[in-house]
Design an enzyme around this catalytic site. Structure first.
Site, PDB file in Angstrom:
ATOM      1  N   GLY A 200      50.655  70.981 151.040  1.00  0.00           N
ATOM      2  CA  GLY A 200      49.248  70.082 150.883  1.00  0.00           C
ATOM      3  C   GLY A 200      48.544  70.135 151.847  1.00  0.00           C
ATOM      4  O   GLY A 200      47.679  69.326 152.137  1.00  0.00           O
ATOM      5  N   THR A 201      48.704  70.802 152.883  1.00  0.00           N
ATOM      6  CA  THR A 201      47.729  70.919 154.048  1.00  0.00           C
ATOM      7  C   THR A 201      46.634  71.988 154.041  1.00  0.00           C
ATOM      8  O   THR A 201      45.755  71.724 154.558  1.00  0.00           O
ATOM      9  CB  THR A 201      48.761  71.562 155.323  1.00  0.00           C
ATOM     10  OG1 THR A 201      49.280  72.931 154.976  1.00  0.00           O
ATOM     11  CG2 THR A 201      49.732  70.707 155.885  1.00  0.00           C
ATOM     12  N   GLY A 202      46.411  72.236 152.795  1.00  0.00           N
ATOM     13  CA  GLY A 202      45.154  72.983 152.294  1.00  0.00           C
ATOM     14  C   GLY A 202      45.303  74.647 152.611  1.00  0.00           C
ATOM     15  O   GLY A 202      44.210  75.112 152.731  1.00  0.00           O
ATOM     16  N   THR A 204      46.184  76.678 149.974  1.00  0.00           N
ATOM     17  CA  THR A 204      45.301  77.384 148.891  1.00  0.00           C
ATOM     18  C   THR A 204      43.900  77.154 149.014  1.00  0.00           C
ATOM     19  O   THR A 204      43.058  77.935 148.836  1.00  0.00           O
ATOM     20  CB  THR A 204      45.969  76.802 147.552  1.00  0.00           C
ATOM     21  OG1 THR A 204      47.235  77.007 147.510  1.00  0.00           O
ATOM     22  CG2 THR A 204      45.494  77.523 146.470  1.00  0.00           C
ATOM     23  N   GLU A 420      59.458  61.875 173.462  1.00  0.00           N
ATOM     24  CA  GLU A 420      58.448  62.837 173.942  1.00  0.00           C
ATOM     25  C   GLU A 420      58.152  62.433 175.324  1.00  0.00           C
ATOM     26  O   GLU A 420      57.748  63.006 176.173  1.00  0.00           O
ATOM     27  CB  GLU A 420      57.543  62.915 172.809  1.00  0.00           C
ATOM     28  CG  GLU A 420      58.072  63.544 171.558  1.00  0.00           C
ATOM     29  CD  GLU A 420      58.695  64.695 171.396  1.00  0.00           C
ATOM     30  OE1 GLU A 420      58.654  65.691 172.506  1.00  0.00           O
ATOM     31  OE2 GLU A 420      59.814  65.143 170.884  1.00  0.00           O
ATOM     32  N   HIS A 423      60.516  63.040 178.031  1.00  0.00           N
ATOM     33  CA  HIS A 423      60.245  64.637 178.458  1.00  0.00           C
ATOM     34  C   HIS A 423      59.314  64.774 179.314  1.00  0.00           C
ATOM     35  O   HIS A 423      59.486  65.433 180.262  1.00  0.00           O
ATOM     36  CB  HIS A 423      59.904  65.560 177.246  1.00  0.00           C
ATOM     37  CG  HIS A 423      61.209  65.547 176.356  1.00  0.00           C
ATOM     38  ND1 HIS A 423      62.481  66.349 176.866  1.00  0.00           N
ATOM     39  CD2 HIS A 423      61.415  65.731 175.008  1.00  0.00           C
ATOM     40  CE1 HIS A 423      63.323  66.363 175.818  1.00  0.00           C
ATOM     41  NE2 HIS A 423      62.671  65.719 174.552  1.00  0.00           N
TER      42      HIS A 423
HETATM   43  P1  ADP Z   1      48.762  73.716 149.895  1.00  0.00           P
HETATM   44  O1  ADP Z   1      48.462  75.060 149.393  1.00  0.00           O
HETATM   45  O2  ADP Z   1      48.719  73.971 151.327  1.00  0.00           O
HETATM   46  O3  ADP Z   1      49.953  73.186 149.366  1.00  0.00           O
HETATM   47  P2  ADP Z   1      46.206  72.777 148.787  1.00  0.00           P
HETATM   48  O4  ADP Z   1      45.323  73.726 149.388  1.00  0.00           O
HETATM   49  O5  ADP Z   1      46.787  73.039 147.290  1.00  0.00           O
HETATM   50  O6  ADP Z   1      47.682  72.681 149.668  1.00  0.00           O
HETATM   51  O7  ADP Z   1      45.727  71.058 148.779  1.00  0.00           O
HETATM   52  C1  ADP Z   1      45.646  70.578 147.599  1.00  0.00           C
HETATM   53  C2  ADP Z   1      44.343  69.494 147.656  1.00  0.00           C
HETATM   54  O8  ADP Z   1      44.494  68.642 148.870  1.00  0.00           O
HETATM   55  C3  ADP Z   1      43.305  70.344 147.768  1.00  0.00           C
HETATM   56  O9  ADP Z   1      42.678  70.789 146.652  1.00  0.00           O
HETATM   57  C4  ADP Z   1      42.318  69.369 148.711  1.00  0.00           C
HETATM   58  O10 ADP Z   1      41.803  68.443 147.654  1.00  0.00           O
HETATM   59  C5  ADP Z   1      43.254  68.878 149.348  1.00  0.00           C
HETATM   60  N1  ADP Z   1      43.304  69.006 150.641  1.00  0.00           N
HETATM   61  C6  ADP Z   1      44.378  69.681 151.356  1.00  0.00           C
HETATM   62  N2  ADP Z   1      44.109  69.905 152.583  1.00  0.00           N
HETATM   63  C7  ADP Z   1      42.885  69.598 152.864  1.00  0.00           C
HETATM   64  C8  ADP Z   1      41.973  69.889 153.909  1.00  0.00           C
HETATM   65  N3  ADP Z   1      42.447  70.326 155.157  1.00  0.00           N
HETATM   66  N4  ADP Z   1      40.764  69.390 153.895  1.00  0.00           N
HETATM   67  C9  ADP Z   1      40.228  68.867 152.737  1.00  0.00           C
HETATM   68  N5  ADP Z   1      40.950  68.505 151.657  1.00  0.00           N
HETATM   69  C10 ADP Z   1      42.386  69.151 151.633  1.00  0.00           C
HETATM   70 ZN    ZN Z   2      63.550  66.004 172.420  1.00  0.00          ZN
HETATM   71 MG    MG Z   3      49.120  75.788 147.560  1.00  0.00          MG
END
Ligand code: ADP
Ligand code: ZN
Ligand code: MG
Length: 604
Positions: A200-202, A204, A420, A423
């Site tokens: 979910g970090t983007g 794809t 942290e 440390h």
């Molecule tokens: P991953 O492939 O890393 O699991 P995705 O690219 O499928 O994540 O992200 C899913 C959705 O979450 C995207 O379609 C977008 O709407 C949102 N999203 C995730 N990361 C971002 C980002 N960095 N900026 C904007 N939207 C994001």
């Molecule tokens: Zn530590």
């Molecule tokens: Mg993905």
């Protein structure tokens, strides 16, 4: 290969047709006229029948042809009727004939079904073989989705909060826009780029943005799509994908969730050579086989890089790794802004506050949050989405994520922050430790809840004893801070303890830094011997020495732990302020730490 198999089914159909033609020709040659039994009797009485062959059910024979030469005959056949009944029927001049029960169903079962079965089995095997040999009919066809640039309206502007990853990918876009320029300069073009980061970090999204920005075709396929159905199909898909891609170059091949396909080989339950392995091998072959100069860039994404087959990560394959990490507070604010564009909010919405309420959330969670808030506003019949909706949406999403163990709760965050900070403060207080560059409480991976990054200022070949001791002290600083502040300790320090113990052990056994044991080397390479009791470490020192070693290690650790605690006791004020700042900002740079320390008056 493909052609050959396509033809073979036509050969078979042609064969069947020819056989049918021949059969009907033969049948017409021996045309048999079926006549009623009564007519047969009449013909018999008028002397027209030449010869007969009688079976239980029917009579076949030759009869003279009306109006023909005396020698001309034709074949007839008739079904026998009960002889007595036939005499009576004959008396009353009733026309009658016999009929054999229909054998249609019997024929169907005895002939048609076996043939169908045979053809079915044949077809099935051809399918499998065909698949292995790059596709029989359409079975091996590639399912890769191809997006053209206009379909894919995603640009880097749609991806926020992952600036470092974006920066690295800009070069790739440059290359795809103008491959010639790079090759002219003799620059080395990346072949495979692996996006690594939590779900979910983007990842794809970033891959799509690269395609969108560079305006080239984008072949997207998920790792799991390669591994299904028949053996050999995945490998065929991979081959097909690369063939297509080379035709469309410059272009991008993107394999999402690479881990589904690229798991380390050799652990298959079904034996060494299963479908996935074959597919992976094919991918490796294809990757080695293509020249990046043609303009095909391979991208892949995974959230589990540790399980990937090491062969995939070797130079010339996925050798460039781009980390797509969880966003910090500022990053989250930017991501929120991207998604807020899609909905109607109150004009004075404070995005920073929302970002502050959502620690640990990733882009996908934030997108979900904005959507959820919009839905709530609709339910409340509001024209614009306001802060109350966001607050409630945050609560809902946090509750959901906590259940999935993806967010750490507030109390835990506090412990991590103090840990942290501990440390960092110990490291800063001791000379000869690497400068603290960054502290973060954004969780990374599965194990680390936070981290303190210390960067060595120079490459070191020699370390002094005091430096090693200081290093141990700063490793123990995390736990020391927990004890001072909470009067209790947590499991969060086990990695620190392991590293501290390793250093202490080396000091005593390898570097001769123990006063009690003196300048001796006690870590001679272990020679495992297979004795009756199993493997035994034949260290060349006595049991008594072994005990002393253990004692010395313990003593080093205890002394350093006490030292770390002392340091923190003297800086309680900074510890508290630092932890609070860290909780608020989630990430502190070295400059933040310096100003924190400078403002400290209690410091000696
Ligand atoms: P991953 O492939 O890393 O699991 P995705 O690219 O499928 O994540 O992200 C899913 C959705 O979450 C995207 O379609 C977008 O709407 C949102 N999203 C995730 N990361 C971002 C980002 N960095 N900026 C904007 N939207 C994001
Ligand atoms: Zn530590
Ligand atoms: Mg993905």
């Amino acid at each position: 290969m493909e052609k050959h198999h396509k033809f073979s089914i036509w050969y078979v159909l042609l064969g069947i047709w020819v056989v049918l033609i021949i059969q009907s020709y033969i049948a017409s040659m021996f045309a048999v006229q079926t006549i009623p039994y009564s007519q047969f009797l009449t013909l018999l009485k008028t002397g027209k029948i030449v010869e007969v062959a009688i079976t239980a059910n029917q009579i076949q024979g030759k009869m003279k042809v009306d109006g023909g030469t005396p020698d001309e005959t034709k074949v007839f056949k008739t079904v026998r009727v009960d002889p007595e009944l036939s005499t009576i029927l004959d008396q009353y001049k009733v026309s009658f004939k016999g009929e054999i029960e229909s054998t249609f169903l019997r024929d169907l079962f005895s002939w048609v079904f076996p043939i169908m079965l045979f053809v079915g089995v044949w077809y099935f095997f051809m399918k499998r073989m065909g698949a292995q040999q790059a596709g029989f009919m359409t079975i091996g066809k590639n399912k890769a989705k191809i997006y053209m640039e206009n379909e894919l309206n995603i640009t880097f502007n749609d991806v926020a909060g992952v600036d470092e990853a974006k920066q690295e990918l800009i070069e790739v876009v440059e290359f795809l826009k103008n491959p010639g320029r790079f090759t002219e300069l003799g620059g080395k073009i990346p072949k495979g780029i692996l996006l690594v980061g939590p779900p979910g970090t983007g990842k794809t999204l970033l891959a799509k943005a690269v395609a969108g920005e560079s305006g080239v075709p984008f072949f997207s396929m998920s790792g799991s799509e390669f591994v299904e159905m028949f053996v050999g199909l995945g490998a065929a898909r991979v081959r097909d994908l690369f063939v297509q891609a080379k035709e469309k170059a410059p272009c991008i091949i993107f394999i999402d969730e690479l881990d589904a396909l690229g798991k380390a080989r050799g652990f298959g339950v079904t034996g060494g050579h299963d479908e996935r392995e074959q597919t992976l091998n094919q991918l490796l072959v294809e990757m080695d086989g293509f020249d990046p100069k043609v303009g095909v860039i391979l991208m892949a994404a995974t959230n589990r890089p540790e399980i990937l087959d090491p062969a995939l990560l070797r130079p010339g394959r996925f050798d460039r790794h781009v980390l797509v990490d969880r966003p910090d507070k500022i990053g989250r604010e930017e991501i929120l802004k991207v998604h807020l564009k899609k909905i109607k909010t109150v004009p004075d919405l404070n995005v920073e506050t929302i970002a502050g309420m959502t620690p640990g959330m990733v882009g996908a969670d934030l997108a979900n949050l904005v959507n959820e808030a919009a839905l709530l506003a609709v339910r409340r019949n509001k024209k614009e989405v306001g802060m109350p909706e966001f607050e409630e949406a945050v609560e809902r999403i946090i509750a959901g994520l906590e259940k999935k163990n993806r967010l750490i709760n507030l109390k835990e965050r506090e412990i991590v922050a103090y840990h942290e900070m501990g440390h960092a403060l110990v490291a800063l207080a001791l000379p000869g430790t690497d400068p603290v560059q960054k502290i973060s409480i954004i969780p990374r991976g599965i194990a680390a809840l936070g981290y303190t990054m210390q960067v060595p200022t120079e490459d070191r070949f020699l370390m002094k004893k005091t430096e090693l001791l200081n290093k141990i002290a700063s490793l123990l600083g995390g736990r020391a801070a927990e004890e001072i502040v909470f009067g209790d300790i947590s499991t969060g320090a086990h990695n620190d303890l392991a590293r501290a113990t390793d250093i202490a052990k080396s000091m005593i056994k390898e570097y001769g830094m123990s006063n009690k044991l003196g300048q001796v080397y006690l870590a001679r390479e272990k020679r495992p011997q297979f004795l009756d009791a199993g493997i035994r470490d034949t260290g060349d020192y006595s049991e008594a020495t072994a005990e002393t070693i253990d004692e010395e290690i313990k003593s080093v650790i205890t002394t350093e732990y006490t030292r770390a605690k002392d340091i923190l006791h003297h800086q309680k004020d900074v510890l508290h302020r630092g932890a609070r700042l860290l909780l608020e900002k989630e990430k502190l740079e070295s400059a933040d730490l310096t100003s924190l320390l400078e403002s400290d008056t209690s410091r000696p």
